[in-house]
Design an enzyme around this catalytic site. Structure first.
Site, PDB file in Angstrom:
ATOM      1  N   ASP A 172       0.806  -1.231   0.000  1.00  0.00           N
ATOM      2  CA  ASP A 172       0.000   0.000   0.000  1.00  0.00           C
ATOM      3  C   ASP A 172       0.842   1.286   0.000  1.00  0.00           C
ATOM      4  O   ASP A 172       0.293   2.375  -0.082  1.00  0.00           O
ATOM      5  CB  ASP A 172      -0.935   0.016   1.216  1.00  0.00           C
ATOM      6  CG  ASP A 172      -0.167   0.103   2.522  1.00  0.00           C
ATOM      7  OD1 ASP A 172       1.042  -0.217   2.552  1.00  0.00           O
ATOM      8  OD2 ASP A 172      -0.771   0.504   3.534  1.00  0.00           O
ATOM      9  N   TYR A 265      10.637   4.611   1.732  1.00  0.00           N
ATOM     10  CA  TYR A 265      11.517   3.616   2.365  1.00  0.00           C
ATOM     11  C   TYR A 265      12.983   3.783   1.965  1.00  0.00           C
ATOM     12  O   TYR A 265      13.870   3.231   2.621  1.00  0.00           O
ATOM     13  CB  TYR A 265      11.043   2.191   2.045  1.00  0.00           C
ATOM     14  CG  TYR A 265       9.940   1.741   2.973  1.00  0.00           C
ATOM     15  CD1 TYR A 265      10.230   1.153   4.198  1.00  0.00           C
ATOM     16  CD2 TYR A 265       8.600   1.929   2.643  1.00  0.00           C
ATOM     17  CE1 TYR A 265       9.228   0.749   5.060  1.00  0.00           C
ATOM     18  CE2 TYR A 265       7.585   1.540   3.502  1.00  0.00           C
ATOM     19  CZ  TYR A 265       7.906   0.953   4.715  1.00  0.00           C
ATOM     20  OH  TYR A 265       6.908   0.564   5.568  1.00  0.00           O
TER      21      TYR A 265
END
Ligand code: G6P
Ligand code: MN
Length: 447
Positions: A172, A265
């Protein structure tokens, strides 16, 4: 319109109420015949069942059958879709994944570095394989949409084991990021942006963002992010206090590498030592989740137990986690061909990466599976970073299937978050102990 039977595997998770909320809100997009909540942990399943049953009754058609079960046969018979979101070892083991590397000054993160990719990866693979085998045994034609982390490593393992036949690995995070982008651009929905994107899961870049007029809005957005910062994702999950730090850090990545817009990330790889300095060994993200989402759910359950007959479930807030999996399932169920960022076997989509890499790229979701969009070759900076990360992920999967200590060590040593073999060895030895029976017994090869 055909109605669907959906089983949520790992239904005891705090993410389940969000999925249920999306199933309710999108009942015309993916109508349900039956909803099955499955978990291997009775207490956790009981909690979600207690808190959500009345909510479903109040908000879905009366005919919807809802069951909660610990039994594989009952859970997986006659299902159209498996929404898999399991966490082997639970949040307790997430804690170890985060703390063990951090003890050695290395990134301690749910899905990144030695704890996230390698420790959690090797632990997660057999759990995900078990779910898929059970699902295929009882419902050979079902589709398995898999959120289980670390998705990159899990996707490589399911590719090797099942050739990803009717299995789609998803995440997601790109949607969470797109939700922020669309708000910043004044659009009403994230689906108004058609992204170009390449990379691995939790390791990729947006290269263009087309709006509904066909205009690429990335240049405008880049300027906005650099000048005013990144807007936080507004769903229930990604707006908590700790996530705010990620959104704040986001603009820094864009300032240093303005060519494309990164997956958040990448902060763990491109700024490892800076991020480590901000991490607290005595209180990592797993602790925050236990004291946050987990605690809230337990408190809700206590309210239910105090007065089951008059218990009223709270209104569930929207999560991209829920919305995305429901939309993806609907696209497959009704052959809609929506274009989403998903994890698929490369096969030339990114021409200068290996054909057998599991990459995250745009794909049209058809009833027969994802049809990825091919792009131009990627340049050195991205290629180098991706190949490095890819080798670490593949080595982690090798370590699992070959029971190999040597491969596990290589997986850790090659990871960008680790600077020295002595550290890699110390971390690996601690991880072997912490994972116990969750890991196969790793053997050193004799030469
Ligand atoms: C994002 C990622 C998920 C990850 C989650 C962690 O949504 O896409 O893969 O599990 O963040 O969030 P948490 O709040 O549990 O740290
Ligand atoms: Mn993810």
């Amino acid at each position: 319109m055909k109605k669907n039977t959906v089983v949520i595997a790992g239904a005891g998770s705090t993410h389940t109420p969000g999925i249920i909320q999306s199933l309710i809100q999108k009942k015309d997009t993916l109508p349900l015949k039956k909803l099955i909540l499955f978990d291997i942990d009775e207490d956790r399943l009981d909690r979600v069942k207690a808190v959500m049953t009345q909510f479903i009754k109040d908000n879905y058609d009366k005919e919807l059958e809802v069951i909660a079960t610990l039994d594989y046969a009952e859970a997986f018979t006659g299902v159209d879709f498996v929404f898999a979101q399991i966490r082997q070892g639970g949040l307790e083991m997430r804690r170890d994944d985060e703390k063990i590397p951090l003890k050695y000054g290395v990134i301690g993160q749910e899905t990144c570095g030695p704890g996230g990719s390698i420790s959690y990866g090797i632990r997660s693979i057999p759990g995900v394989i078990k779910i898929i085998e059970e699902a295929k045994k009882y419902s050979p034609d079902c589709w398995i949409l898999n959120y289980s982390n670390p998705a990159a490593v899990v996707a490589e393992a399911t590719r090797r084991k099942f050739n990803n036949e009717r299995i789609l690995n998803i995440c997601d995070m790109p949607v969470a990021i797109l939700l922020s982008y669309s708000k910043m651009l004044g659009l009403s929905d994230w689906t108004e942006l058609d992204p170009e994107y390449f990379g691995l899961n939790h390791f990729g870049w947006f290269t263009a963002l087309y709006d509904q007029t066909g205009k690429d809005r990335l240049p405008e957005l880049r300027e906005k992010i650099i000048s005013t910062g990144m807007e936080a994702c507004s769903d229930r999950h990604h707006k908590d206090k700790d996530w705010q730090k990620t959104w704040k850090q986001y603009a820094e990545i864009v300032k240093d590498y303005p060519e494309y817009l990164p997956n958040s990330y990448l902060q763990y790889y491109l700024y490892s030592s800076d991020v480590v300095k901000k991490m607290d060994l005595t209180h990592t993200r797993a602790d925050m989740v236990i004291e946050g989402r987990e605690k809230e759910l337990k408190e809700e359950y206590n309210k239910f137990l105090a007065d089951p007959d008059n218990y009223k479930s709270p209104v569930q807030e929207f999560t991209v986690f829920g919305d995305f999996i429901v939309d993806a399932a609907a696209s497959i169920a009704y052959n809609k061909g929506y274009r989403y960022l998903v994890i698929v076997e490369n096969n030339g989509a990114i021409p200068n990466l290996p054909a057998d890499a599991m990459v995250e790229v745009p794909a049209y979701l058809r009833s027969w599976g994802p049809e990825p969009v091919a792009r131009k070759p990627i340049s050195s900076f991205y290629k180098g970073l991706i190949e490095n990360q890819l080798s670490s992920e593949k080595l982690a999967v090798d370590a699992y299937f070959e029971n190999s200590y040597d491969k596990a060590l290589q997986a850790i040593a090659v990871n960008k978050t680790v600077s020295s073999t002595s550290i890699a060895k110390a971390i690996l030895d601690d991880l072997i102990e912490a994972n116990g029976e969750y890991w196969p017994k790793l053997e050193k090869k004799s030469y």
